[in-house]
Enzyme design. Structure first.
Site, PDB file in Angstrom:
ATOM      1  N   HIS A 103      34.994  20.176 -23.438  1.00  0.00           N
ATOM      2  CA  HIS A 103      35.720  19.059 -24.045  1.00  0.00           C
ATOM      3  C   HIS A 103      37.117  19.537 -24.419  1.00  0.00           C
ATOM      4  O   HIS A 103      37.447  20.715 -24.300  1.00  0.00           O
ATOM      5  CB  HIS A 103      35.002  18.574 -25.312  1.00  0.00           C
ATOM      6  CG  HIS A 103      35.090  19.550 -26.450  1.00  0.00           C
ATOM      7  ND1 HIS A 103      34.341  20.713 -26.493  1.00  0.00           N
ATOM      8  CD2 HIS A 103      35.840  19.567 -27.568  1.00  0.00           C
ATOM      9  CE1 HIS A 103      34.630  21.381 -27.592  1.00  0.00           C
ATOM     10  NE2 HIS A 103      35.554  20.720 -28.267  1.00  0.00           N
ATOM     11  N   ASP A 105      39.921  18.600 -27.801  1.00  0.00           N
ATOM     12  CA  ASP A 105      39.874  17.917 -29.092  1.00  0.00           C
ATOM     13  C   ASP A 105      40.776  16.683 -29.129  1.00  0.00           C
ATOM     14  O   ASP A 105      41.911  16.719 -28.643  1.00  0.00           O
ATOM     15  CB  ASP A 105      40.298  18.875 -30.214  1.00  0.00           C
ATOM     16  CG  ASP A 105      39.438  20.127 -30.251  1.00  0.00           C
ATOM     17  OD1 ASP A 105      38.261  20.058 -29.835  1.00  0.00           O
ATOM     18  OD2 ASP A 105      39.950  21.182 -30.683  1.00  0.00           O
ATOM     19  N   HIS A 257      37.666  23.492 -23.689  1.00  0.00           N
ATOM     20  CA  HIS A 257      36.930  24.609 -24.294  1.00  0.00           C
ATOM     21  C   HIS A 257      35.461  24.262 -24.491  1.00  0.00           C
ATOM     22  O   HIS A 257      35.076  23.090 -24.452  1.00  0.00           O
ATOM     23  CB  HIS A 257      37.601  25.086 -25.581  1.00  0.00           C
ATOM     24  CG  HIS A 257      37.780  24.055 -26.634  1.00  0.00           C
ATOM     25  ND1 HIS A 257      38.817  23.146 -26.623  1.00  0.00           N
ATOM     26  CD2 HIS A 257      37.068  23.782 -27.751  1.00  0.00           C
ATOM     27  CE1 HIS A 257      38.740  22.365 -27.682  1.00  0.00           C
ATOM     28  NE2 HIS A 257      37.667  22.721 -28.388  1.00  0.00           N
ATOM     29  N   ARG A 272      39.390  25.205 -38.488  1.00  0.00           N
ATOM     30  CA  ARG A 272      40.281  24.645 -37.466  1.00  0.00           C
ATOM     31  C   ARG A 272      41.348  23.746 -38.079  1.00  0.00           C
ATOM     32  O   ARG A 272      41.047  22.867 -38.877  1.00  0.00           O
ATOM     33  CB  ARG A 272      39.466  23.819 -36.472  1.00  0.00           C
ATOM     34  CG  ARG A 272      40.308  23.402 -35.263  1.00  0.00           C
ATOM     35  CD  ARG A 272      39.532  22.517 -34.329  1.00  0.00           C
ATOM     36  NE  ARG A 272      39.575  21.145 -34.773  1.00  0.00           N
ATOM     37  CZ  ARG A 272      38.840  20.163 -34.245  1.00  0.00           C
ATOM     38  NH1 ARG A 272      37.990  20.416 -33.273  1.00  0.00           N
ATOM     39  NH2 ARG A 272      38.945  18.942 -34.703  1.00  0.00           N
TER      40      ARG A 272
HETATM   41  C1  OGA Z   1      36.593  23.218 -32.077  1.00  0.00           C
HETATM   42  C2  OGA Z   1      35.610  23.811 -31.157  1.00  0.00           C
HETATM   43  C3  OGA Z   1      34.885  26.021 -30.579  1.00  0.00           C
HETATM   44  C4  OGA Z   1      34.208  27.178 -31.221  1.00  0.00           C
HETATM   45  O1  OGA Z   1      36.764  23.747 -33.181  1.00  0.00           O
HETATM   46  O2  OGA Z   1      37.230  22.240 -31.691  1.00  0.00           O
HETATM   47  O3  OGA Z   1      35.265  23.229 -30.182  1.00  0.00           O
HETATM   48  O4  OGA Z   1      34.027  28.167 -30.517  1.00  0.00           O
HETATM   49  N1  OGA Z   1      35.223  25.044 -31.502  1.00  0.00           N
HETATM   50  O5  OGA Z   1      33.849  27.087 -32.391  1.00  0.00           O
HETATM   51 MN    MN Z   2      36.709  21.497 -29.875  1.00  0.00          MN
END
Ligand code: OGA
Ligand code: MN
Length: 281
Positions: A103, A105, A257, A272
């Site tokens: 996906h 974000d 990711h 994040r």
């Molecule tokens: C995010 C996500 C990836 C992770 O924070 O948007 O997809 O490895 N995280 O935690």
């Molecule tokens: Mn993400």
């Protein structure tokens, strides 16, 4: 772009397939020329990684603000005292992780977030790596017929199936995401001209795109899944192994990711911050 570049102590080291490591800097003490080099590396590579950093929550926010306004996520729980910082966690008794599928974000927003800065706070003893995919390379390597087919297509990006009260992230072990009022859709071109690099990138992702504009969910899958399958090829990917002090700063318009979920029985906590972007075309 494949050679190392250096500015003072700072080195930009490209990784195979996707992204670059930026070494030899302290994100709490960035000179103007170092900040310019970080911005250039971000625009050139779509994702940059840092190691051995020590950012408090306030310093994480201060670093993010050097790149734009903070885009506060409508669904994620935030950490105590900081609305700007989304909590991306899995506790040892939980089975579902966050981001455990390809996906990018915020693509469900009509003005989607530019990028996300993920700081490792607590890591499992092993596992919990994140995969990143290069959407410039995914686009460039499509065959000409497919490129022609998608040149003028738009896709509908939705989030109800992910964050709605009856959706994936709201189940017997997680309820903190439900926000039915914020559920919605956005329409973006399938191929975007990247606002920073000027290069074309494939901008559909399996997490949020269910159909093309003007097509039903029955008509869309053959082509959509062909695009997804193409970008899922490992030759476009890099695998990032987190260590204490690691940070990943990705561009949501240039990469996908995928958080691997292979550490059951252990806690993992990431912080994040998402930075606001621009409308895409
Ligand atoms: C995010 C996500 C990836 C992770 O924070 O948007 O997809 O490895 N995280 O935690
Ligand atoms: Mn993400």
């Amino acid at each position: 772009m494949n050679a190392h570049t250096t500015v003072g102590q700072l080195t930009v080291k490209p990784l195979p397939n996707c992204g670059a490591e930026v070494l030899g800097i302290d994100l709490n003490n960035l000179s103007d020329s170092e900040l310019a080099a970080v911005k250039k590396a971000y625009a050139d590579y779509g994702i940059i990684f840092f190691r051995d950093q020590k950012l408090t929550e306030d310093q994480h926010i201060a670093f993010a603000k050097k790149f734009g306004e903070i885009d506060i996520n409508k669904f994620f729980p935030h950490i105590d005292g900081y609305r700007e910082i989304a909590k991306v966690g899995k506790e040892k008794e939980q089975k579902t992780n966050i981001g455990g599928g390809w996906h990018t974000d915020h693509s469900y927003d009509q003005v989607p977030a530019m990028g996300s800065i993920l700081v490792a706070r607590q890591l499992p003893p092993e596992g919990g790596d994140t995969l990143f995919a290069n959407m410039y390379a995914a686009y460039e390597t499509l065959d000409d017929e497919t490129k022609a087919q998608i040149a003028n297509l738009k896709a509908v990006h939705s989030n109800g199936h992910v964050f709605g009260s009856k959706a994936y992230y709201n189940n017997e072990e997680r309820t903190e995401f439900a926000n039915d009022e914020a559920v919605g859709e956005a329409v973006h071109p399938v191929v975007i001209t990247h606002p920073l690099s000027g290069k074309k990138a494939l901008y559909v992702n399996p997490g949020f795109v269910l159909r093309f504009e003007g097509q039903t969910m029955q008509e869309s899958p053959p082509l959509l899944h062909k695009l997804f399958a193409h970008a899922m090829n490992a030759r476009f990917h890099t695998r990032f192994q987190w260590k204490p002090g690691s940070i990943a700063f990705w561009d949501n318009r240039a990469t996908w990711h995928f958080a691997l979920n292979d550490y059951h029985g252990h806690d993992r906590l990431m912080h994040r911050i998402t930075i606001a972007g621009v409308a895409l075309n």
